[in-house]
Write a protein that holds these residues in place. Structure first.
Motif, PDB file in Angstrom:
ATOM      1  N   ASP A 248      -6.775 -23.624  29.922  1.00 48.26           N
ATOM      2  CA  ASP A 248      -7.168 -24.803  29.149  1.00 48.26           C
ATOM      3  C   ASP A 248      -6.213 -25.971  29.270  1.00 48.26           C
ATOM      4  O   ASP A 248      -6.615 -27.122  29.163  1.00 48.26           O
TER       5      ASP A 248
ATOM      6  N   THR B 115     -16.669 -22.441  30.191  1.00 47.42           N
ATOM      7  CA  THR B 115     -16.130 -21.111  29.976  1.00 47.42           C
ATOM      8  C   THR B 115     -16.337 -20.264  31.227  1.00 47.42           C
ATOM      9  O   THR B 115     -16.953 -20.713  32.208  1.00 47.42           O
TER      10      THR B 115
ATOM     11  N   ASP C 189     -12.131 -23.685  28.484  1.00 50.04           N
ATOM     12  CA  ASP C 189     -11.976 -22.697  27.419  1.00 50.04           C
ATOM     13  C   ASP C 189     -10.879 -21.714  27.834  1.00 50.04           C
ATOM     14  O   ASP C 189     -11.027 -21.004  28.835  1.00 50.04           O
TER      15      ASP C 189
ATOM     16  N   ARG D 122      -9.619 -19.235  25.815  1.00 49.06           N
ATOM     17  CA  ARG D 122      -9.516 -18.120  24.866  1.00 49.06           C
ATOM     18  C   ARG D 122      -9.386 -16.763  25.553  1.00 49.06           C
ATOM     19  O   ARG D 122      -8.649 -15.888  25.083  1.00 49.06           O
TER      20      ARG D 122
ATOM     21  N   LEU E  23     -17.844 -27.856  26.947  1.00 48.79           N
ATOM     22  CA  LEU E  23     -16.865 -26.778  27.056  1.00 48.79           C
ATOM     23  C   LEU E  23     -17.255 -25.863  28.208  1.00 48.79           C
ATOM     24  O   LEU E  23     -18.342 -25.275  28.215  1.00 48.79           O
TER      25      LEU E  23
ATOM     26  N   ARG F  84     -13.852 -29.953  28.922  1.00 46.16           N
ATOM     27  CA  ARG F  84     -12.617 -29.217  28.622  1.00 46.16           C
ATOM     28  C   ARG F  84     -12.792 -27.760  29.018  1.00 46.16           C
ATOM     29  O   ARG F  84     -13.909 -27.239  29.060  1.00 46.16           O
TER      30      ARG F  84
END
Length: 303
Positions: A218, A117, A276, A278, A115, A274
């Protein structure tokens, strides 16, 4: 709303951004080296050499936002990427505009977490990754108000040089798909019209952000098998799948700089990754992405 100049507006992100800003009611100037076919009204056009600081500074005067969608050919990154970035920095300082950069995932390199970020350390393992880190840090260190919207590989319509259009789905209407890596690994994708809409909404909130702000987009996280299934559903054809001939590409890379630069990116198809999203979701709580099936229908409609 406000005034935005889109640099590299004939390119993939630049074209999508110009249309998205215009649809949102902004005054849009699309900047490119030359225009053989101008975009539709109300977008206006301007011609010039983006590597020339004086030309770019003059072009960007009076704008609230500069979209830096300049993207030289892979084989010209070493020569052109940083001079273009420095010219944009000069223009942004002169105009006081906020710069929006479509970021990619090259900064992260082949090691690290699955992940990615906004706080994932940058450890690039390719020449292009190191150049992207140098470029983004130049904006950060210059004190130019900058928003980086970082996404995976683009999905858009038409015939482009993207992985999706130029390689993977090139013959999908004939029932043939090429996939560059193992089909069980997840891969980050960004539907370009959605990413451009997100850039517009971030631009409209630019005064809320720090001087250098980064957002992950994302998009869609799909294994190779899932992407192929989506292509099959969108085209209505069972897909015969072939692999990317990486050994041949590396051989050609001994004589062809573009093939060498493409071959350097094989790692992105081998490592699961992938984005992030958020932070972007917290910032744009009402933003809705296009469902993947609908995006595939639109991207493959003209084939």
């Amino acid at each position: 709303m406000g005034k935005v100049i889109v640099l590299g507006a004939k390119g993939r992100f630049g074209n999508a951004a110009a249309r998205a800003f215009a649809e949102a009611g902004w005054q849009v100037i699309a900047f490119a080296r030359n225009w053989d076919k101008a975009p539709a009204a109300p977008i206006q056009t301007l011609e010039g050499d983006a590597r020339d600081p004086a030309t770019l500074a003059a072009a960007c005067q009076g704008f609230d936002v500069i979209v830096n969608a300049l993207n030289p050919l892979y084989e010209n990154w070493v020569r052109d990427l940083m001079p273009m970035a420095q010219a944009v920095i000069t223009a942004a300082k002169a105009s006081g505009a906020t710069v929006i950069i479509p970021g990619n995932v090259y900064n992260y390199g082949a090691e690290g977490p699955e992940l990615w970020t906004e706080t994932t350390p940058w450890h690039p393992t390719t020449r292009k990754g190191r150049l992207r880190v140098e470029m983004e840090n130049a904006f950060r260190n210059a004190g130019v108000r900058t928003i980086v919207l970082r996404g995976g590989d683009f999905i858009t319509g038409g015939m482009t040089t993207n992985w999706f259009e130029a390689h993977i789905a090139k013959a999908s209407r004939k029932g043939r798909t090429m996939y560059p890596g193992p089909r069980d690994r997840i891969h980050a994708w960004a539907y370009l019209p959605d990413m451009a809409r997100a850039a517009v909404q971030l631009a409209e909130r630019r005064e809320q952000f720090a001087a250098f702000e980064e957002f992950g987009f994302d998009g869609y996280t799909l294994t190779g098998a899932e992407l192929i299934d989506e292509i099959a559903r969108a085209t209505g054809k069972t897909q015969k799948v072939s692999a990317m001939p990486w050994p041949l590409l590396r051989l050609l890379g001994l004589f062809n700089r573009r093939m060498r630069e493409i071959g350097e990116m094989q790692y992105l198809w081998n490592i699961p990754h992938r984005m992030d999203g958020r932070k972007l979701e917290r910032t744009l709580p009402d933003f809705r992405q296009t469902p993947v099936a609908e995006a595939m229908q639109q991207a493959l409609a003209d084939r």
